[in-house]
Design an enzyme around this catalytic site. Structure first.
Site: not given
Length: 387
Positions: A64, A189, A225
């Site tokens: 996505y 993603k 991250e």
């Protein structure tokens, strides 16, 4: 009717959510029989009819994206860096064996989804944005761990505000969970990279932390991250400012982080993309989280429970750090058309109805031309046969 239409009346733009009524979404299908994606179709029903044995449900075969659109002072609507998002979706899809959605098709579908829902793009002076969620997944009755015969690509939209708000956040380093393994799917993603972290994020919130931070899973010595966004550190020495961004193949290539780096360079700041050791957390003047949903937010503190370490930053005074403030203001001003977009990030949304009509005319002209050329060819062949 002129395009784009004005914002819808009766909406509280400061309290909009994913439940805001939209006009529809865009769908394209890929089948093994055709080997290509179908023409985009605008669908009003927000619900998808998908077979219960589809690979997306059982093997997590999906990827996505997340983009946003804003309304400029002149009423025009702009989507932020859709080309970058298109390329990133192609990369994510490759990790889970999904046929790539061509960049041109991606851009067309995004334009249609936004254009057909243009009335829910917030006013220029309002808080919030139109959030755009492209998603592609394997579908159809398919139990084998092999590529299925059919895929669906959709582009949904909804109204949204900043994911974390604008106040500085307290971060917690996750030590009992690894987000991604080396040579894994951490750079994509895909759903499997996000749903497993939900329980850890919820536990962190119960413990008083706003956001979670990941170290590398192999050595636990390097910063990677945040669970929802990219990590950016800032060294400030008088007038000299250096932004530091982790350089690792285990994280998603952040569009906003890339924009922040370009902005920093345009301001004369130094940008270093390299490995960031855990010990360096104590040296940063500021730490920021940046991403499509969060945009840019200051980190107030970072805690590691196992060592009782707690790193405090300039933003501990409940205000956004000066570097974050400057970058955030510039980003928003570019997104909303307040200042010149010298980077070419913002792409104007075209009237999808006019584009479809124009395409229909072009297709008809091509068909006429093709028929005419074929007619000439047949005529020439007939003459040759007579001779």
């Amino acid at each position: 009717m002129a395009f784009p239409p004005p914002p819808r009346t009766g909406l509280d733009w400061g309290k909009t959510s994913a439940e805001t009524h939209v006009h529809g979404h865009v769908e394209c299908r890929w089948t093994r029989e055709t080997g290509k994606w179908s023409e985009p179709e605008f669908v009003h029903d927000p619900y998808l009819r998908v077979h219960g044995l589809s690979p997306v449900f059982h093997y997590g075969q999906e990827a996505y994206e997340g983009l946003k659109a804003f309304r400029a002072p002149d009423g025009e609507i702009h989507v932020v860096r859709p080309d970058y998002h298109a390329r990133r979706l192609i990369h994510s899809s490759s990790l889970v064996s999904i046929p790539p959605v061509p960049e041109e098709l991606f851009l067309s579908c995004v334009n249609s989804a936004v254009g057909m829902n243009a009335d829910i793009v917030p006013p220029h002076d309002a808080q919030g944005m139109l959030y755009i969620r492209p998603v592609v997944f394997g579908m159809g009755a398919w139990l084998r761990l092999e590529p299925p015969n059919e895929y669906l690509f959709c582009v949904f939209v909804t109204t949204a505000g900043a994911f974390h708000g604008s106040e500085p956040l307290d971060a917690l380093i996750l030590e009992d969970f690894d987000r991604a393994a080396p040579r894994g799917t951490g750079s994509g993603k895909v759903g499997g990279n996000y749903s497993p972290v939900i329980r850890w994020s919820q536990q962190a919130k119960q413990d008083g932390y706003d956001i979670t931070l990941h170290l590398d899973s192999q050595t636990r010595t390097e910063i990677e991250e945040f669970s929802t966004s990219a990590f950016v550190g800032a060294h400030v020495d008088g007038e000299d400012i250096t932004l530091v961004v982790p350089d690792t193949t285990n994280v998603v290539s952040s569009v906003t982080c890339d924009s922040v780096q370009q902005l920093a360079k345009s301001l004369g700041w130094t940008v270093e993309k390299r490995s960031v050791k855990y010990e360096e957390l104590s040296c940063f003047s500021e730490v920021m989280a940046c991403g499509t949903a969060v945009t840019l937010v200051s980190i107030k503190s970072i805690t590691r429970k196992s060592t009782s370490d707690k790193f405090l930053y300039q933003s501990a005074a409940e205000t956004m750090g000066p570097c974050a403030k400057q970058l955030s203001t510039l980003l928003h001003d570019i997104y909303k058309g307040k200042i010149e977009d010298e980077f070419g990030w913002c792409v104007k949304v075209q009237d999808p109805v006019s584009l479809r009509k124009r395409k229909a005319v072009d297709d008809e002209m091509r068909q006429v031309k093709k028929t005419t050329l074929n007619g000439h060819t047949r005529g020439e062949q007939t003459v040759q046969e007579v001779n």
